[in-house]
Enzyme design. Structure first.
Site, PDB file in Angstrom:
ATOM      1  CD  GLU A 111      -6.989   0.259  19.379  1.00  0.00           C
ATOM      2  OE1 GLU A 111      -7.954   0.514  18.637  1.00  0.00           O
ATOM      3  OE2 GLU A 111      -6.230  -0.721  19.186  1.00  0.00           O
ATOM      4  CG  HIS A 129     -10.654   6.776  -2.537  1.00  0.00           C
ATOM      5  ND1 HIS A 129      -9.639   6.675  -3.455  1.00  0.00           N
ATOM      6  CD2 HIS A 129     -10.257   6.085  -1.448  1.00  0.00           C
ATOM      7  CE1 HIS A 129      -8.666   5.933  -2.934  1.00  0.00           C
ATOM      8  NE2 HIS A 129      -9.013   5.570  -1.719  1.00  0.00           N
ATOM      9  CE  LYS A 334     -13.305   0.874  -4.233  1.00  0.00           C
ATOM     10  NZ  LYS A 334     -12.645  -0.409  -4.049  1.00  0.00           N
ATOM     11  CB  ILE A 420     -14.439  -0.319   7.633  1.00  0.00           C
ATOM     12  CG1 ILE A 420     -15.741  -0.386   8.425  1.00  0.00           C
ATOM     13  CG2 ILE A 420     -14.206   1.072   7.052  1.00  0.00           C
ATOM     14  CD1 ILE A 420     -17.004  -0.050   7.684  1.00  0.00           C
ATOM     15  CB  SER A 422      -9.858   0.996   0.102  1.00  0.00           C
ATOM     16  OG  SER A 422      -9.939   2.085  -0.764  1.00  0.00           O
ATOM     17  CB  CYS A 490      14.714  15.319   8.493  1.00  0.00           C
ATOM     18  SG  CYS A 490      16.276  14.458   8.621  1.00  0.00           S
ATOM     19  CB  CYS A 525      18.348  11.257   9.257  1.00  0.00           C
ATOM     20  SG  CYS A 525      17.716  11.728  10.884  1.00  0.00           S
ATOM     21  CB  CYS A 530      15.400  13.835  16.205  1.00  0.00           C
ATOM     22  SG  CYS A 530      14.341  12.775  15.207  1.00  0.00           S
TER      23      CYS A 530
END
Lengths: 567, 418
Positions: A111, A129, A334, A420, A422, A490, A525, A530
């Site tokens: 990757e 879907h 979609k 590839i 939706s 949060c 926030c 954090c």
């Protein structure tokens, strides 16, 4: 003359030429805008056709952006000879990797980004879907139906939250009601699954806050929601746990072909010599196909933007809903509408805009405004004040708007999972299955391939104390006090969860990586409180100086170093 | 299960004052703070200007906080840091709180709650900034934490959006640490922060302030490489053709504060849409019996001294509260006010003057503010000028007034010829 050439002549003069050879439609020439280049491609493509458009039309004055790749080089994977090299760790690549880990194979997943799921797989609305608006003849229809059915099992094995909540397609005319009843057999026939017609009142029992303008609706019960990057990460973790090697920050640069076979694949981290290559490179699938001498299709990137609303808005959405005719002007989108997520937020969008830039994740005020305007028709409670953030993803459609899940046409040891878009997320488990089957078939031709007896389908998730019962949570904190220290208020994320995220099978050393795994900074926030704490935890636990901790991608260090030092 | 008379949530300037004053009234008090140390945002406020009203001297935020912490140490208040209130439920005796801390999950029972949860900063997305999402976009408070608490430089070439006080203070702070602050951009035609900060933080350091300008776009892949600014019209919409690209590595936002009321909402406490804090009476009790609110959780204050003052009162009144039934009169105000706090008066306790805080809805020159009871003037005060960033305080003696639940108590504002 070819009628398509005639039409091209009419639209673009003699600037664009068409040539059909080797099962492809090649377009070349020059036009004045990207929109023209795309519409020339669309004009020559037939939906679902196996004869693909390969679009080489240039746009005058438009400089195509270079692919963003890691700047460094090393020899981390140099000389490796994997049975299978998978290119692209999106949901599709990771699903394929996990399927292949059921076999005794040496699988290398590469990757180019610093983490998995960074392109389309993290930048979509997470809808699973039912496949209502896909033509039954298409490859993606079959894969969508199969994928949808696989979700319950996959998500339970991988321990990923999945809610088959259903989806409402709303209508603003009462007189359409009888027609809706007449469509029911069609849904059954095309594998959409359980479908129900709702009248004004029955709809409101399920979704009380849809607009009063909505008069009736169709409910597709097989629709669901999942966290798309959560699923991708889980797939990758389980694949790695079962023996797949994952190499991040690894960009494929060049391939060497001998006699129609890929012999060597050069990356920035060394050259590898795979038996079989799988192209799951998303928007870059065409580029990979070209390197592999097998470019028989084109990808035209199409971006879409979603807004994320505060948890407060979740009370207006139990499932997902949209008004017929307002999803998107582009028929190939979609989803669309308002989607209640598994994490308790609401998503609004997306839109669909053609773009030449495959990595153009910029957002625009216009997109947000338009999607809000459009979806207020079904959700009058939409308030831009509830937006906590927004994001853009880029879809990877071919001109035929269908998936390409098949062996290479000119190159022998290659498989494509390309085009590839939706409903790619829905179809991913089925694409993984199909590609793995094709891969095993190819590999069996040259030798024995055995099942991996040690394969463990279950991925152990990171503990989520805020979702536990009080007793369970108390017991956990007693065992591990880090789970009793809340870092992100949060989303109520503890120190224990953050430290756990840093030590999983798929490495994670960035603030955004932690955010995608355990959610600190996902709340209202947006990491204001954090953010620094997460940064410190990464620094302490992974022994990285604070000023070297990154937000995400390369060059995204958050700090410049201790004050007082020379700037 | 441990029980308390008063549980104060939040250990910043409001919560510290509330805990101390509640204990003085003889209550059994628990103070919970989610961070490791008390003080809230004061810990990172190393600039001065704190305590002028309360102590008659100019202190840094840290010094100001330390005074309260010292006083708190002399009391019997139970302090629990690194403690998170995960859940609040109403019970017959009061409230059941689920606390999460390193030592375990604890449920406690309390008769009253003082919400002193402070506020959070508005983010880039909430002011509709678009473009890419690189590192280097910080809210001013977060940048302040990096610099003052962690000792790390969050930026070298900075653009600041919004002229809120923290942004102005950070403009000076970053400059003093050797960073370059290229300018402060404010979409409104007038500054949002205190005038004293405009002089002391910008003018003294020759940092330009661009009024009626905003940042529309962020650029950069990994780190911010620049921002696009634009002039805005009266509706604060960017004017096409006025865009300017500014090269920088950091964008700091000081575009407003939002009271934190997630716990209040969990209890169904009624909120005021203009303050975004709870609706309360002059004793700082919200519309939910037994729940008090103070400091920036109630409404965003300009000075910490006022925050502490409301904490004093809320804590004391929480301690005194003994399930007496309230009788409330509504406080009305005309549209010239942005808001008035408190929004209700508890008629069962008129012994002490009620302290009202208000902000004008826009900048005004010489203005008279009058308080009317059923149309009759009971108080008037003339101001030389009124500005929305600056809070005004009015103390009103209610003891002799024929105030009833049905009375109309109304603030009116009229501009006078100067």
């Amino acid at each position: 003359m070819d009628p398509r050439q005639k039409e091209l002549l009419k639209r673009f003069g003699s600037n664009v030429t068409l040539e059909e050879k080797e099962g492809c439609v090649y377009l070349s020439g020059e036009v004045s805008s990207w929109e023209d280049a795309v519409s020339a491609g669309q004009l020559c493509a037939k939906s679902g056709s196996k004869t693909h458009v390969v679009n080489d039309i240039r746009v005058s004055g438009l400089e195509m952006k270079e692919t963003k790749i890691p700047r460094f080089t090393d020899d981390a994977i140099d000389g490796k000879r994997p049975d299978v090299l998978i290119i692209g760790a999106g949901v599709v690549g990771c699903a394929i990797a996990r399927e292949l880990s059921k076999w005794k194979l040496d699988v290398l997943l590469v990757e180019k980004e610093y983490d998995v799921a960074l392109h389309a797989s993290s930048r979509n609305d997470g809808m699973v879907h039912p496949g209502i608006d896909i033509h039954p003849g298409l490859v993606k229809k079959k894969l969508n139906n199969r994928g949808n059915r696989m979700y319950t099992r996959i998500c339970s094995e991988l321990n990923v939250p999945f809610d088959r909540c259903g989806q409402f397609l709303c209508f603003d005319r009462k007189n359409i009601l009888p027609i809706l009843y007449m469509t029911l057999p069609y849904w059954l026939l095309t594998g959409v699954g359980a479908t129900r017609v709702h009248t004004y009142d029955s709809l409101r029992k399920k979704e009380p806050d849809v607009s009063p303008e909505v008069k009736c609706a169709l409910e597709f019960k097989r629709a669901g929601i999942v966290c798309p990057y959560g699923l991708t990460i889980a797939y990758a973790e389980n694949a790695v746990q079962n023996g797949v090697k994952l190499s991040l920050d690894t960009a494929v640069l060049k391939m060497k072909l001998v006699d129609g076979r890929i012999k060597a694949v050069k990356t920035n981290r060394g050259t590898v010599f795979p038996k079989l290559v799988i192209n799951a490179a998303g928007v870059f699938a065409e580029d990979i196909a070209e390197m592999a001498g097998d470019r028989f299709f084109s990808i035209h990137p199409r971006k879409g933007t979603n807004s994320i609303l505060d948890r407060k808005a979740r009370r207006f959405v139990n499932t997902t809903y949209s008004l017929m005719g307002t999803q998107s002007k582009d028929e190939h989108t979609k989803g669309g509408g308002v989607v209640g997520t598994v994490d308790g937020n609401v998503l609004v969008g997306p839109d669909a805009i053609e773009t030449p830039d495959k990595e153009n994740f910029d957002t625009d005020a216009k997109s947000i405004k338009n999607t809000f305007l459009r979806h207020s028709q079904v959700a009058p409670w939409l308030k831009s004040g509830d937006i906590i953030t927004y994001f853009t993803g880029v879809r990877a459609p071919t001109y035929e708007e269908d998936f390409i899940v098949e062996p290479g046409r000119r190159t022998k040891n290659l498989l494509h999972a390309a085009g590839i878009q939706s409903p790619g997320l829905t179809a991913a488990p089925a694409i993984g299955e199909k590609i793995a089957k094709l891969a095993i078939k190819k590999l069996k031709k040259t030798g024995r391939v055995e099942k991996n007896a040690a394969f463990d389908p279950v991925r152990v998730p990171i503990l989520r104390p805020s979702e536990m019962s009080k007793a369970e949570r108390a017991a956990l904190i007693e065992r591990e006090p880090d789970y009793g220290e809340i870092v992100c208020r949060c989303e109520e994320v503890s120190r224990g969860e953050i430290i756990a995220a840093l030590h999983r099978p798929v490495p994670c050393a960035t603030v955004d990586g932690v955010k995608r795994r355990v959610r600190p900074g996902m709340g209202r926030c947006q990491g204001g409180f954090c953010g620094p704490l997460v940064l410190k935890l990464i620094s302490q636990n992974l022994d990285i100086p604070e000023e070297k901790v990154r937000k995400g991608t390369q060059d995204s260090e958050l700090l410049f170093g201790p004050k007082g030092a020379a700037l | 299960m441990r029980t308390f008379d008063v549980t104060v949530i939040g250990g910043g300037p409001a919560g510290l004052a509330a805990a101390i004053s509640a204990e003085k009234e003889g209550a059994r008090v628990l103070l919970i703070e989610r961070e490791a140390r008390l003080g809230g945002v004061l810990k990172q406020c190393i600039h001065d200007g704190f305590g002028v009203i309360r102590f008659g001297e100019k202190l840094s935020g840290c010094e100001y906080g330390a005074r309260f912490i010292k006083e708190l140490e002399k009391t019997s208040v139970e302090v629990s840091c690194l403690t998170f209130a995960s859940k609040i439920e109403k019970t017959e005796e009061g409230f059941l709180l689920t606390l999460i801390k390193r030592s375990g999950l604890e449920e406690i029972s309390t008769k009253t709650i003082v919400l002193a949860t402070g506020c959070r900063e508005r983010t880039a997305k909430q002011v509709s900034i678009h473009g890419s999402r690189p590192a280097g976009v910080f809210t001013a408070g977060t940048a302040q934490y990096y610099l003052n608490v962690m000792g790390q430089m969050p930026g070298k070439r900075c653009v600041i959006l919004g002229s809120g006080d923290i942004g102005l203070i950070m403009a000076r702070r970053l400059t003093l640490e050797g960073a370059e602050v290229l300018g402060v951009y404010e979409a409104k035609p007038t500054p949002s922060g205190l005038m004293r900060n405009i002089y002391q933080c910008l003018n003294d350091f020759e940092i330009p302030l661009h009024l009626s300008h905003t940042v529309t776009r962020v650029h950069g892949d990994g780190r911010v490489c620049g921002v696009t600014t634009a002039k805005v019209d009266e509706k604060m919409q960017p004017i096409a053709g006025t865009e300017e690209y500014i090269e920088c590595d950091t964008l700091i936002l000081s575009v407003g504060l939002i009271p934190e009321n997630e716990l209040a909402e969990m209890l169904g406490v009624k909120l005021d849409p203009s303050t975004k804090g709870a609706l309360c009476d002059q004793l700082y009790m919200t519309m939910t019996d037994g729940v008090f609110s103070c400091g920036n959780a109630l409404h965003v204050n300009d000075l910490a001294d006022y925050v502490s003052e409301s904490g004093d009162e809320a804590g004391k009144n929480a301690a005194r509260y003994a399930a007496h039934k309230r009788e409330l009169a509504e406080v009305h105000f005309d549209r010239n006010f942005l808001y008035v706090v408190p929004q209700r008066i508890d008629l069962t306790d008129k012994s002490k003057p009620a302290v009202f805080f208000f902000r004008s809805s826009e900048e005004r020159k010489k203005t008279r503010v009058r308080l009317l009871l059923n149309g009759t003037e009971i108080l008037k005060k003339t101001y030389q000028n009124l500005r929305p960033p600056e809070m005004e305080r009015l103390s009103v003696d209610l003891s002799a007034l024929p105030l009833e639940a049905s009375s109309k108590l109304e603030f009116v504002m009229e501009e006078l010829p100067s």
